[in-house]
Enzyme design. Sequence first.
Site, PDB file in Angstrom:
ATOM      1  N   GLY A  26       8.309  -6.547  -4.735  1.00  0.00           N
ATOM      2  CA  GLY A  26       8.822  -5.588  -3.767  1.00  0.00           C
ATOM      3  C   GLY A  26       8.108  -4.256  -3.913  1.00  0.00           C
ATOM      4  N   GLU A  27       8.822  -3.175  -3.637  1.00  0.00           N
ATOM      5  CA  GLU A  27       8.326  -1.795  -3.732  1.00  0.00           C
ATOM      6  C   GLU A  27       7.337  -1.421  -2.619  1.00  0.00           C
ATOM      7  OE1 GLU A  27       6.454  -0.990  -7.485  1.00  0.00           O
ATOM      8  OE2 GLU A  27       8.201  -1.601  -8.664  1.00  0.00           O
ATOM      9  N   GLY A  28       6.779  -2.417  -1.897  1.00  0.00           N
ATOM     10  CA  GLY A  28       5.652  -2.158  -1.017  1.00  0.00           C
ATOM     11  C   GLY A  28       4.346  -2.578  -1.650  1.00  0.00           C
TER      12      GLY A  28
END
Length: 356
Positions: A321-323
């Site tokens: 995740g996180e980008g």
Amino acid sequence: MQSLAAFTVPAIADISDAPLTARLQHLLDNKTKPLGSLGRLEALALGIGQVLGTEAPALLQPQMLVCAGDHGLAAKGVSAFPSDVTWQMVENFLAGGAAVSVLARQHGLQLTVVDCGVARPIAQRETAPGAPRLLVHKVAPGTADASVGPAMTAEQCAQAIANGMEVVRGLPGNALLLGEMGIGNTSVASLLLARLAGLPLAEVTGAGTGLDAAGIERKRAVLQQALDTNADATTPLAALAALGGYEVATLVGAVLQAAAERRVIVVDGFITSAAVLVASRLKPAVLQRCVFAHRSGERGHALMLAQMQAEPLLDLGLRLGEGSGAALAWPLLQSACAVLAEMASFESAGVATQTA
């Protein structure tokens, strides 16, 4: 606060343009290469040109937007990590030590982190130009437990969507990369996919941050309780309010605003795809602006991508995740534009075309 009943979805026009598409395809077909030999990179260049409405697309001032929030469901053990990790990781983003911080720095992406509903206050700080920055749009310190009632009120959900729209209006550039942080938010993505696509929880619920088999079964039981408790929340906005999180709702607003402004939207993994799924159920033309970065290792992501007929660029088994996946895919978008702008044509290079 706004109410969902009064919430106005921005106008998002269909950007289909047959003459422009034909011109872009002609440019690509006449580059010094066998026809179609750059494969999906050519389709990517075509798509970016269509979004930006030009035969010479240039990606300007790209923005990485990471939305963070906490979830009442996390107290039911749906994650392998405690809720405190949400605020700790936000601090890590801002300090430059997280994966998305490193990748954003590497690729020249401006990183903006939004506190949409983190349980603990995040301190504002002085930032140097280009450093990660924090915006505070906290609707509440975490959502309610969706297994016993709606996660958000309609007013809270509408406020989070409006916040996302406001954030994007304040960002420069023509490309938005999506990221998120929130312990428990793979549960939110699974719930939204199950409700909006009518898929069984067993098919869309995975390990998230690393649950074992027993943990996954416990997670599914809690999520089934959330679906049952909120059985009447069937429309996209009602489902988002009942099952979602502040960071997901803020991302829905960000996606709607970016689509209305005709920005290229680079979608990361399971949770950001859930936000796009909701936004596209409100305005299907949203999907014309989206580039799906990767297929994550989270169980439901392939099914979510299929719901949107999306073909991701990468398949690296990511589930951070996180980008992070959006940042990793970013150079492919840059390469697609560079090929379109800089690669010679047969005519300009004096290279013979293939014979009949």
